[in-house]
Motif scaffolding. Structure first.
Motif: not given
Lengths: 239, 239, 239
Positions: C142-143, C165-171, C132, C139
């Motif tokens: 690229k940003i 852009e903004k990428l947020t990965f939340t667990m 994960e 991912a």
């Protein structure tokens, strides 16, 4: 919507342009654009019935960097459920699983004007498996830059001529899904056809509307008929 | 013939040359050629019993651009049935499914003269799975440009020496399909051996006839024994 | 040992350095090294219980070109049984199936001094599937060049900000294998994290120990717990 739909839409559009307008209409999503050389047009439609949930307050148009959406879509699985929403005037949110992207919008007025969809009177209609067409086009590219698509009362043929060889791909009317036997013949750039085919897989239906030395329409039914992508391509004139 | 046969023949030949003569003999297809550096020879034979149908009016020799045939063969599935025919003095037709290629012939007299097949007296005979040999050769190429093949009464070994390491691949007689325990040792260029192996897959038989500081024969039985491809390779002399 | 263990050890080390010391200790194999920029440290441990057979006369340290070992390990199948032995003062022998490599050792004193393992007081502990984490890091690249890892009492988040852009990965804590809800936040180079993740597959456990603007520990349990690889990475300071 399913990840597959977002993947398909973005793939279809980046074949021709990097930035485009997306219309959130009452009936669903719509987008169209012409490539920088004015040779090809793409028209994408996703009826609201094709997505799991669709809610708009009013019809709205946004501008998007489709290259970025396409890159993002590559990190999504076809079966993932994706939620797309406008967070404010400046941001589109793309959410799936535990991942959330916030992507800045582009002012639609800063994107090239959208084309009018032309009325074309095209005598031949050919319906075939898009995978078959893709395979044929892929074989022609080693031989030539151009391909001749031809329809007569018996069959549909794809022809490419190189310096030392000629490739002919012939499908009799009975081998096609649907065929009206109309007379037509036009030459097209293989590069464009190859780009168009990237959106399609074996099992997708492709309908070609063909004339003689005239633009043709390549209409793909994708994601089990949930997405319609149509390309209109100007012919090349034989020298 | 099956697509697999055409793929195999063309792969075998393009390992050494781009243009070659093909002989349509009463007993089947035959071709042979020497690479531009005169280091290796390829000999290809397809008995007429190996193809589904074989019909010639008289024995005939043609010249072909094998690179193009190889490219075409990549678009054919191994199981496709392929029909090859001489349409006229200038064209070879390759037909499969709905696809037809017409390929211009080359005047055989414009192609480099064919080699005489040498008589070689080689003491060691080693028969093994071509896939095993391919894997071993592929491991050596990171280490050196040359490999030593050696046979003694106990085993067959493949050896490569680099600046800081040595790789030894040893197969006892009992691990080989057939082995006569003959004494022999020669060094060869890994680049050539690697090219030879491209034609073969796991399960194909490779017979190596080996001498000492002498050319060796690498004879592949391919497509379930339907095609025989033999390479003869000159040794490198240890400095 | 299994081929998988050798593949894992060598992959883990070449992420940071090409040459390193390997200690054959009574309790098993140990290695540690710092990358040339002094930004990251790798610590590898293989207890003797993790290998099929382990025999040393006395504890010993050798120097190895791990790039070569990694290349060799690529030619080994995960399930192959590999025998590693010191043949003499100058050579390591790696043997599997019919293949034998002899690799020259490097004088350990010619290799950069080994680091002392720092004591770090890190408030947050996050345990998750390494696959994960790998997917999320992949991912982000690229940003941006940097990623912010953040832990609070509710969740663990991975954040990357690009120009548009903004990428947020939340667990959430409940989605993690183990989580102590400690408060922590640091920024790291994506390039390093990507290198670390190469060693791991879906199903491997990764424990992250995180502080605020402080080095973090990334501890991987690999090959079913037989190999422990830990990376310590210095943070980047937000400008």
């Amino acid at each position: 919507m399913s990840g597959e739909i977002l993947k398909t839409i973005s793939r279809a559009i980046v074949a021709l342009v990097s930035e485009c307008r997306i219309h959130f209409l009452n009936k669903g999503l719509h987008s169209r654009a012409v490539d920088p050389s004015n040779v090809a047009m793409v028209i994408v439609d996703v009826p609201k019935e094709s997505v799991d949930s669709y809610r708009i307050e009013a019809e709205k148009t946004i501008g998007l960097d489709m290259n970025r959406v396409f890159d993002i879509s590559k990190t999504i699985s076809a079966k993932d459920l994706v939620e797309i929403s406008l967070q404010d005037e400046n941001n589109l949110r793309i959410k799936f699983g535990s991942v959330e992207y916030n992507l800045a919008l582009i002012d639609p007025s800063a994107i090239r004007k959208e084309p009018r969809i032309p009325e074309l009177n095209l005598p031949a209609k050919i319906v075939l498996d898009a995978g078959e067409f893709k395979k044929a086009i892929s074989a022609t590219e080693k031989i030539s830059e151009n391909v001749v698509l031809k329809s007569d009362k018996n069959s549909f043929t794809i022809e490419a001529k190189g310096d030392v060889e000629k490739l002919t791909f012939t499908m009799a009317g009975s081998e096609l899904v649907e065929f009206n036997g109309g007379e037509a013949k036009s030459m097209f750039s293989i590069d464009y056809l190859k780009e168009f085919c990237k959106v399609a897989n074996v099992g997708d239906l492709l309908t070609i509307y063909l004339g003689t030395n005239y633009p043709a329409r390549f209409s793909f039914e994708l994601v089990g008929g949930k997405v319609r992508v149509e390309y209109i391509l100007a012919p090349r004139v034989e020298s």
